[in-house]
Every structure is written in C-alpha cells, then in structure tokens.
Design an enzyme around this catalytic site. Structure first.
Site, PDB file in Angstrom:
ATOM      1  N   ILE A 166       0.824  -1.210   0.000  1.00  0.00           N
ATOM      2  CA  ILE A 166       0.000   0.000   0.000  1.00  0.00           C
ATOM      3  C   ILE A 166       0.859   1.260   0.000  1.00  0.00           C
ATOM      4  CG2 ILE A 166      -1.810   1.220   1.271  1.00  0.00           C
ATOM      5  CD1 ILE A 166      -2.427  -1.585   2.539  1.00  0.00           C
ATOM      6  N   ASP A 190     -14.079   1.401  21.259  1.00  0.00           N
ATOM      7  CA  ASP A 190     -14.051   0.060  20.665  1.00  0.00           C
ATOM      8  C   ASP A 190     -15.449  -0.564  20.595  1.00  0.00           C
ATOM      9  OD1 ASP A 190     -12.576  -2.226  19.689  1.00  0.00           O
ATOM     10  OD2 ASP A 190     -12.987  -3.208  21.611  1.00  0.00           O
ATOM     11  N   HIS A 243     -20.939  -0.652  18.273  1.00  0.00           N
ATOM     12  CA  HIS A 243     -21.836  -1.786  18.479  1.00  0.00           C
ATOM     13  C   HIS A 243     -22.999  -1.472  19.436  1.00  0.00           C
ATOM     14  CE1 HIS A 243     -18.638  -3.726  16.438  1.00  0.00           C
ATOM     15  NE2 HIS A 243     -17.914  -4.055  17.477  1.00  0.00           N
ATOM     16  N   ASP A 300     -20.305  -2.646  10.698  1.00  0.00           N
ATOM     17  CA  ASP A 300     -20.385  -2.852  12.139  1.00  0.00           C
ATOM     18  C   ASP A 300     -20.873  -4.285  12.260  1.00  0.00           C
ATOM     19  OD1 ASP A 300     -21.420  -3.219  14.742  1.00  0.00           O
ATOM     20  OD2 ASP A 300     -21.495  -1.056  14.998  1.00  0.00           O
ATOM     21  N   HIS A 301     -19.981  -5.203  12.589  1.00  0.00           N
ATOM     22  CA  HIS A 301     -20.361  -6.619  12.446  1.00  0.00           C
ATOM     23  C   HIS A 301     -21.522  -7.022  13.351  1.00  0.00           C
ATOM     24  CE1 HIS A 301     -17.760  -7.379  15.957  1.00  0.00           C
ATOM     25  NE2 HIS A 301     -18.371  -8.535  16.074  1.00  0.00           N
TER      26      HIS A 301
HETATM   27  C1  BG6 Z   1     -14.791  -5.838  18.058  1.00  0.00           C
HETATM   28  C2  BG6 Z   1     -13.930  -5.215  19.108  1.00  0.00           C
HETATM   29  O1  BG6 Z   1     -15.368  -4.861  17.241  1.00  0.00           O
HETATM   30  O2  BG6 Z   1     -15.824  -6.595  18.672  1.00  0.00           O
HETATM   31  C3  BG6 Z   1     -13.352  -6.282  20.036  1.00  0.00           C
HETATM   32  O3  BG6 Z   1     -12.876  -4.506  18.505  1.00  0.00           O
HETATM   33  C4  BG6 Z   1     -14.465  -7.130  20.598  1.00  0.00           C
HETATM   34  O4  BG6 Z   1     -12.600  -5.689  21.079  1.00  0.00           O
HETATM   35  C5  BG6 Z   1     -15.352  -7.652  19.496  1.00  0.00           C
HETATM   36  O5  BG6 Z   1     -13.867  -8.197  21.314  1.00  0.00           O
HETATM   37  C6  BG6 Z   1     -16.560  -8.369  20.054  1.00  0.00           C
HETATM   38  O6  BG6 Z   1     -17.234  -8.977  19.016  1.00  0.00           O
HETATM   39  P1  BG6 Z   1     -18.066 -10.305  19.240  1.00  0.00           P
HETATM   40  O7  BG6 Z   1     -18.705 -10.571  17.934  1.00  0.00           O
HETATM   41  O8  BG6 Z   1     -17.086 -11.348  19.673  1.00  0.00           O
HETATM   42  O9  BG6 Z   1     -19.047  -9.980  20.330  1.00  0.00           O
END
Ligand code: BG6
Length: 503
Positions: free
Chosen positions: A94, A243, A248, A185-186
């Site tokens: 990159i 974080d 989330h 945002d997973h």
């Molecule tokens: C991430 C954070 O976005 O989500 C991590 O950066 C966290 O610190 C994680 O552990 C939690 O995701 P999940 O899907 O395991 O609840």
C-alpha cells in the site's frame, strides 16, 4: 451445494489478505457462502498483501485458515477444489502505490473474462491509517469509476474521534458516492440483532407497549471474558468507549429505540436510526461523572488460569489510563422515550461473555396479591439474548401450581436452538452477501457514524483529560467496577445477567 445464486460476476479484492480478519472471518465466510450456493457463478477472490505468495501458496494458506476457523469445521475436498480455483494473490504494498498497477492489471483481466456486468468489491481489512491511502490509490488507478459496479467495504474503527471520522467521510465522498461505501459494524450482521427488527416490526403485540408509558428502563450489556490478548497496541489508543460503545452498543440502542420505518429500504432504516442518535441527550462535561463510569481490569483468575492485569498486557503502557470497561446512562429526548434511562455497559475480562438487551416494563398499577403470594415478585422483562445464548425471553408472573395463590416469575422463551435446526450464519457471511447484493441496510451511513462520535466525544475528552486515579479498579473475572453498580443502583435498579439468577 444448495442454491444457485443469480448475483452478477464478482471480484472481491481483500486488502489485508494475509491479515487476521481475513484469516478468522472473511475467508471462512466466503467459503461458507460458496458451500451454501450463495456465491455468484463467476467470482474471484484476490488477496493482497506485502508478502510474496504464489496463487498456489496463498490458496494453501487460506485452506488452513478455513479449516481452523470455519463454523462448519474442515472443508470438504471436492467443494474446496472448486472454491480454491477462484482464489488469487496479488502482492500489493500500500505504501508503494506503483504496486497498484499489478492489481489493476489482474482486475481488468478478470473483468474482461467475466463480462460487462462484473462488480468489484474492495474490502479494507487493514489498519485504519491505511484507509485514506488505499482509497486514493483506487481513485488514482481508476479502479472504482463504475459507480454502479464498484464498492468499498470499510472495517471499523471508522475514525478515532469525531474529527477524524469527518475527515475520512470527506475524503471518501470525493472518490465514491455514498451508495458505494459500506461501513461495517459486524454486530448488525448478527442473527439475533437482525431479528430485533423482525420482532419489533413484524408483530403487533409489542409496539403499543414500546414507549415511556410501559417501559421503565432499558439495559444493553455486552461483556466479554477475554482480555485484550495480542491487541494491546490497538486497544491502548481505543478503550471500551471507542471500541464498543461508539459503534456496536449504540447501534443496538438505535434498533431498540427507533421509530417504525415505512419500509425496509436501507435509507429508510438508516434515517430512523440516525434520528435516535440525534435525539440523544448530549452530555455537558460536568454531567459526565454522574452518568458514565470507566474501569480497567487488574490481574485475576479465569477458569483456573491466572491472567495478567491490563497494564501488564503486551503493548500496553504500565501506567495506562485506557478504560477496558465503560458504563453510560443515556436518555433519548423524544416523545417515545422521554425520561427513560438506557444503561449501556461493556467490558473485557468480565465474569461472563454475554450480550443481552433487557427491557424492564413498569410495575402493575395496583397490587391485589398478598405479600406472601408475591415474595418473588418481578416486573415484566423482555430479554433479548444476542450471544452466546440466542433467545428472546418474556418474563411474566404466573401462579405456581398448588392450593395456595403463590406467584413467581416464569419465562416464555423463543430459543433459536430449540426452534430451528438450521445453523446460524456468521455475521460476516450475512454482511458479505449483502455487500455483493448491493444492500446497505446493515451498514452504517456516514452521518450515523458522525452522530455516534458526536455523542461520545464529551466523555472521551473528559476521560482523556482527567486521568483515572483508581485504575485498575476491577478484578479479572468480576462484574466490573463498583461504581458501575452505583450508577444504576442510585436509580433503584441493578444490572441483569444470564443465566437469570437475579430476582
Ligand atoms: C470488536 C472489538 O469490534 O468486537 C473487540 O474490537 C471485541 O474488542 C469484538 O472483542 C466483540 O465482538 P463479538 O462478535 O465477539 O461480540
């Protein structure tokens, strides 16, 4: 293979193709989508990175990753061999834009092979400081000019504060249209989280109760047993607020708090969510100490193993002021939610890994039962458990069998495991498929990200300017700092946990 996808041919370029996210999440997700028949008939996955790999070697690496991290365990030989022929590797540094020429060549060759309708998805699974550079190179090498068929997927963190998020939005907006930008945002891809919309807007039962007249308070609790592990370097500059809460937890709050959308269109849903963020009461600096609590874990024992305190984790300053726990009390100033507290908490190295949303309803207006009948009295609660248990429980009072009138709380449970025998896709499977389908509903829009930053900035600024004097203030394997209990106890409530030991 179960289905035949009718998606247009797709080229997936993964920046960070040798990185952790690709290894644990993206590669297994793409493979699982393939085994389920969701991948387009013609597709190619191009991993990029600085390491020199041949296609063959890279395919072997990805095979190892999928075998280790896929929810379905090891791959099936025949399926794998038809999948792996779609994987390529393109060394790209990159920081040396010239290497984008190779990428361009590979992409153009595939485009010719796949035909005019080919769509290209660039996935930025790299450290955030590379986002601008990659976006600029994509522009310079004219890799994203076709607005309808090229997209960019950006991992979190989207900015490190309001200002940097705005800068990144501005830069992206000069290169892409909003329609091309997919901010991940997973949490939004999690099955239970998506179900919150179905639950609220596909049932007539809850909507009449979903407001300040019937609800007393709401809790959103996302706790993790894990510590920061090998992410200390990143986490030092982040902390729990950046974080987890800025993204989330606030997204979960939006889903609970939003007004009913008129359709399931991406922008309609995102408009309703952004309205929630805009209605949230901003904090004045002097209000922060009574509405927000921070914590940092000290060493302790987790499942029989001694674990270090945060300040002794790799990559962490031994005098660190970074919070590994945060609890905040928010209000949404609108007709629906006026005066109803939303308590959010999240922390690492906590006693339990669990993400639950609890909606506590108001008490009945008049008690007709004797105190003996109501020793275990509990107001109605709706508990949405996102993980690890995936369930929705409505807790109601019922008469215990027997000759006397004695009441106790019971659960009406919708449990995924007991109801469905199909497996639940990983959040990344859903989100990658949505990106291929051009569906932005579960992705964050630029204004949403900025509104969330705006809300948490006063807390971040206050915490950064005033070092905590009592860190570390909670032990690993505990429920966080005592002040977090006080935050909610002073309003007459307590944090709920699962399994439901509390009364
Ligand atoms: C991430 C954070 O976005 O989500 C991590 O950066 C966290 O610190 C994680 O552990 C939690 O995701 P999940 O899907 O395991 O609840």
């Amino acid at each position: 293979m179960k289905k035949k996808s009718n998606l247009h041919p797709t080229i997936f370029v993964i920046f960070g193709g040798t990185g952790d996210l690709n290894k644990r999440k993206l590669a297994p997700a793409l493979y699982n989508l393939f085994t389920e028949g969701y991948m387009p008939e013609k597709f190619s996955i191009i991993g990029t990175g600085r390491t020199e790999f041949t296609d063959k070697k890279y395919q072997e690496v990805i095979l190892e990753n999928v075998n280790e991290f896929s929810r379905n365990g090891k791959v099936k030989k025949e399926t794998w061999s038809s999948f792996e022929s779609n994987i390529r590797y393109c060394p790209t540094d990159i920081t040396t834009p010239k290497t984008f020429e190779n990428l361009k060549e590979t992409v153009e060759k595939l485009q010719q092979e796949f035909g005019k309708e080919t769509q290209i998805i660039y996935y930025l699974a790299v450290a955030p400081n590379f986002f601008p550079l990659i976006a600029e190179c994509l522009c310079k090498y004219k890799l994203t000019e076709d607005e309808d068929n090229s997209r960019i997927v950006i991992e979190k963190p989207f900015g490190n504060d309001l200002e940097s998020a705005k800068e990144l939005n501005l830069l992206l907006s000069k290169i892409f249209t909003e329609k091309q930008i997919y901010r991940i945002d997973h949490y939004l891809g999690k099955e239970t989280v998506q179900n919150m919309m179905a639950f609220r807007f596909a049932n007539s039962l809850f909507e009449p109760l979903w407001n300040r007249n019937y609800i007393e308070h709401i809790q959103i609790s996302v706790t993790e047993q894990l510590g920061v592990g090998d992410r200390g370097g990143y986490y030092e500059g982040a902390g729990a607020l950046r974080d987890m809460i800025q993204n989330h937890l606030l997204q979960l709050l939006c889903l609970v708090g939003m007004e009913a959308p008129i359709s399931f269109d991406a922008d309609e849903i995102r408009d309703r969510k952004v309205e929630v963020l805009r209605a949230m009461r901003p904090f004045k600096p002097e209000e922060i100490s009574s509405n927000a609590v921070r914590g940092q874990y000290s060493k302790g024992w987790v499942e029989g193993k001694e674990v270090p305190g945060y300040r002794h984790e790799t990559g962490v300053d031994p005098h660190s002021n970074t919070e590994t726990f945060a609890a905040v009390k928010f209000f949404i100033d609108n007709w629906r939610w006026q005066g109803i507290p939303f308590y959010l908490r999240t922390g690492k190295r906590m006693n339990q890994t669990s993400s639950i949303i609890t909606i506590q309803f108001k008490d009945v207006p008049h008690h007709i039962f004797s105190s003996r009948a109501t020793e275990t009295w509990q107001q109605n609660r709706l508990i949405i458990s996102i993980q690890p248990e995936m369930s929705i429980r409505l807790q109601v009072q019922a008469k215990r069998p027997g000759v006397k009138m004695v009441l106790n709380p019971v659960d009406m449970v919708f449990d995924y495991k007991g109801t469905y025998d199909t497996d639940t896709p990983e959040a990344y499977e859903t989100l990658l498929l949505d990106a291929m389908n051009g569906d932005q509903t579960l992705f964050m829009r630029g204004d949403q990200v900025e509104a969330a930053w705006e809300l948490v900035m006063p807390i971040i600024n206050t915490w950064e300017s005033k070092k905590s004097l009592n860190f570390p203030n909670y032990q690993a394997d505990s429920w966080g700092p005592e002040d977090a209990e006080a935050l909610i106890a002073k309003d007459g409530f307590h944090w709920f946990t699962l399994p439901l030991k509390d009364k």
